[in-house]
Design a protein around this motif. Structure first.
Motif, mmCIF file in Angstrom:
data_model
loop_
_atom_site.group_PDB
_atom_site.id
_atom_site.type_symbol
_atom_site.label_atom_id
_atom_site.label_comp_id
_atom_site.label_asym_id
_atom_site.label_seq_id
_atom_site.Cartn_x
_atom_site.Cartn_y
_atom_site.Cartn_z
ATOM 1 N N UNK A 218 0.834 -1.196 0.000
ATOM 2 C CA UNK A 218 0.000 0.000 0.000
ATOM 3 C C UNK A 218 0.872 1.251 0.000
ATOM 4 N N UNK A 219 0.546 2.211 -0.855
ATOM 5 C CA UNK A 219 1.323 3.434 -0.954
ATOM 6 C C UNK A 219 0.913 4.397 0.168
ATOM 7 N N UNK A 220 1.914 4.952 0.819
ATOM 8 C CA UNK A 220 1.706 6.020 1.784
ATOM 9 C C UNK A 220 2.294 7.313 1.211
ATOM 10 N N UNK A 221 1.693 8.424 1.594
ATOM 11 C CA UNK A 221 2.080 9.710 1.026
ATOM 12 C C UNK A 221 2.425 10.676 2.149
ATOM 13 N N UNK A 222 3.606 11.285 2.052
ATOM 14 C CA UNK A 222 4.012 12.333 2.978
ATOM 15 C C UNK A 222 4.204 13.631 2.178
ATOM 16 N N UNK A 223 3.561 14.689 2.626
ATOM 17 C CA UNK A 223 3.662 15.977 1.945
ATOM 18 C C UNK A 223 4.534 16.932 2.747
ATOM 19 N N UNK A 224 5.418 17.619 2.033
ATOM 20 C CA UNK A 224 6.195 18.712 2.596
ATOM 21 C C UNK A 224 5.842 19.989 1.834
ATOM 22 N N UNK A 225 5.942 21.126 2.502
ATOM 23 C CA UNK A 225 5.738 22.412 1.836
ATOM 24 C C UNK A 225 7.063 23.151 1.868
ATOM 25 N N UNK A 226 7.633 23.391 0.683
ATOM 26 C CA UNK A 226 8.987 23.905 0.585
ATOM 27 C C UNK A 226 9.060 25.210 -0.201
ATOM 28 N N UNK A 227 10.058 25.977 0.075
ATOM 29 C CA UNK A 227 10.502 27.218 -0.569
ATOM 30 C C UNK A 227 9.441 28.321 -0.520
ATOM 31 N N UNK A 228 9.813 29.486 -0.967
ATOM 32 C CA UNK A 228 8.921 30.639 -0.855
ATOM 33 C C UNK A 228 7.693 30.524 -1.742
ATOM 34 N N UNK A 229 7.721 29.607 -2.703
ATOM 35 C CA UNK A 229 6.552 29.370 -3.549
ATOM 36 C C UNK A 229 5.540 28.449 -2.880
ATOM 37 N N UNK A 230 5.895 27.906 -1.703
ATOM 38 C CA UNK A 230 5.005 27.006 -0.969
ATOM 39 C C UNK A 230 4.582 25.818 -1.834
ATOM 40 N N UNK A 231 5.561 25.209 -2.479
ATOM 41 C CA UNK A 231 5.273 24.068 -3.339
ATOM 42 C C UNK A 231 5.098 22.812 -2.484
ATOM 43 N N UNK A 232 4.144 21.983 -2.866
ATOM 44 C CA UNK A 232 3.968 20.688 -2.217
ATOM 45 C C UNK A 232 4.936 19.685 -2.825
ATOM 46 N N UNK A 233 5.836 19.185 -2.002
ATOM 47 C CA UNK A 233 6.754 18.130 -2.409
ATOM 48 C C UNK A 233 6.349 16.849 -1.695
ATOM 49 N N UNK A 234 6.447 15.728 -2.390
ATOM 50 C CA UNK A 234 5.901 14.484 -1.848
ATOM 51 C C UNK A 234 6.945 13.376 -1.791
ATOM 52 N N UNK A 235 6.813 12.555 -0.769
ATOM 53 C CA UNK A 235 7.490 11.262 -0.693
ATOM 54 C C UNK A 235 6.405 10.200 -0.696
ATOM 55 N N UNK A 236 6.478 9.278 -1.643
ATOM 56 C CA UNK A 236 5.539 8.157 -1.723
ATOM 57 C C UNK A 236 6.318 6.880 -1.466
ATOM 58 N N UNK A 237 5.813 6.042 -0.563
ATOM 59 C CA UNK A 237 6.548 4.839 -0.192
ATOM 60 C C UNK A 237 5.581 3.716 0.140
ATOM 61 N N UNK A 238 6.083 2.500 0.122
ATOM 62 C CA UNK A 238 5.246 1.359 0.488
ATOM 63 C C UNK A 238 5.968 0.488 1.496
ATOM 64 N N UNK A 239 5.413 -0.696 1.740
ATOM 65 C CA UNK A 239 5.908 -1.545 2.811
ATOM 66 C C UNK A 239 7.315 -2.086 2.570
ATOM 67 N N UNK A 240 7.821 -1.981 1.343
ATOM 68 C CA UNK A 240 9.177 -2.452 1.052
ATOM 69 C C UNK A 240 10.237 -1.458 1.508
ATOM 70 N N UNK A 241 9.839 -0.219 1.757
ATOM 71 C CA UNK A 241 10.798 0.821 2.119
ATOM 72 C C UNK A 241 11.307 1.619 0.938
ATOM 73 N N UNK A 242 11.037 1.160 -0.283
ATOM 74 C CA UNK A 242 11.408 1.969 -1.435
ATOM 75 C C UNK A 242 10.455 3.157 -1.553
ATOM 76 N N UNK A 243 11.004 4.285 -2.007
ATOM 77 C CA UNK A 243 10.167 5.466 -2.139
ATOM 78 C C UNK A 243 10.557 6.250 -3.385
ATOM 79 N N UNK A 244 9.618 7.075 -3.836
ATOM 80 C CA UNK A 244 9.917 8.028 -4.888
ATOM 81 C C UNK A 244 9.688 9.431 -4.346
#
Length: 212
Positions: free
Chosen positions: A1-27
């Protein structure tokens, strides 16, 4: 199952994401981390969750979404992957970044190109690439039909749409992308945007004033 973590970065307030699953690999998707504190925030999350970044994906190549590419390349040895139509943005990205006070002295080379219908794989998971131009040439969305969510970059936001007054922007093309490729998804599909809060396809079909 994919889990999603959102970060808000830089002065443009861009949403940056880490997507990962139970294997520990992420994009990583649209890494906008440029300040040292932002880089540390991302790095700490990856380390604390025992994750292994395997791909760096750009929904499009506007400067706010690519500011962390150098850090990601140096730290995790991952080059950015994006639709080839977005490549011309890198010809002027240093100058544009500098106009906002950011120095991009080194730009990592592109990874494998992404095309409509490609499957981005990591661990036991996959996301389908949907080509959605209009906000910018090369704009893509990342869809999980199994878990019914989509990352839309700057194509679709809660109660609004991406701007089309920048180079390669086209309002009619953007509306076609949304109506034909996003609004055909199930109403319950959760939408993770490039800026701002999450929404759903059903909510935007009923309430978005820009799409009737």
């Amino acid at each position: 199952m994919i889990r999603i973590k959102k970060f808000i970065f830089n002065t443009f307030q861009v949403n940056s994401y880490v997507l990962y699953d139970e294997t520990g690999e992420c994009i990583l998707v649209d890494p906008g981390c440029i300040e040292d504190a932002e880089k540390l925030q991302l790095e700490d999350f990856i380390r604390q969750h025992g994750l292994t970044p395997v791909r760096n994906i750009l929904t499009h190549c506007h400067v706010d979404h690519i500011l962390g590419n150098t850090f990601i390349s140096e730290k995790y040895h991952l080059n950015p992957e994006y639709h080839p139509a977005g490549a011309p943005f890198f010809r002027t990205v240093r100058e544009i970044a500098l106009s906002f006070g950011y120095e991009l002295n080194h730009l990592p080379p592109a990874g494998p190109p992404l095309h409509d219908g490609d499957i981005i794989t990591f661990g036991k998971s996959g996301l389908t690439v949907i080509y959605t131009p209009g906000h910018a040439a090369g704009s893509i969305c990342l869809h999980s039909p199994e878990q019914k969510f989509i990352l839309t970059g700057d194509v679709l936001f809660r109660d609004t749409i991406g701007r089309t007054d920048l180079p390669t922007g086209d309002l009619n093309l953007l509306l076609d992308s949304i109506r034909e490729k996003l609004f055909t998804l199930p109403d319950e599909t959760e939408v993770y945007c490039g800026h701002g809060p999450e929404t759903t396809i059903g909510y935007e079909k009923m309430n978005n004033p820009f799409i009737r």
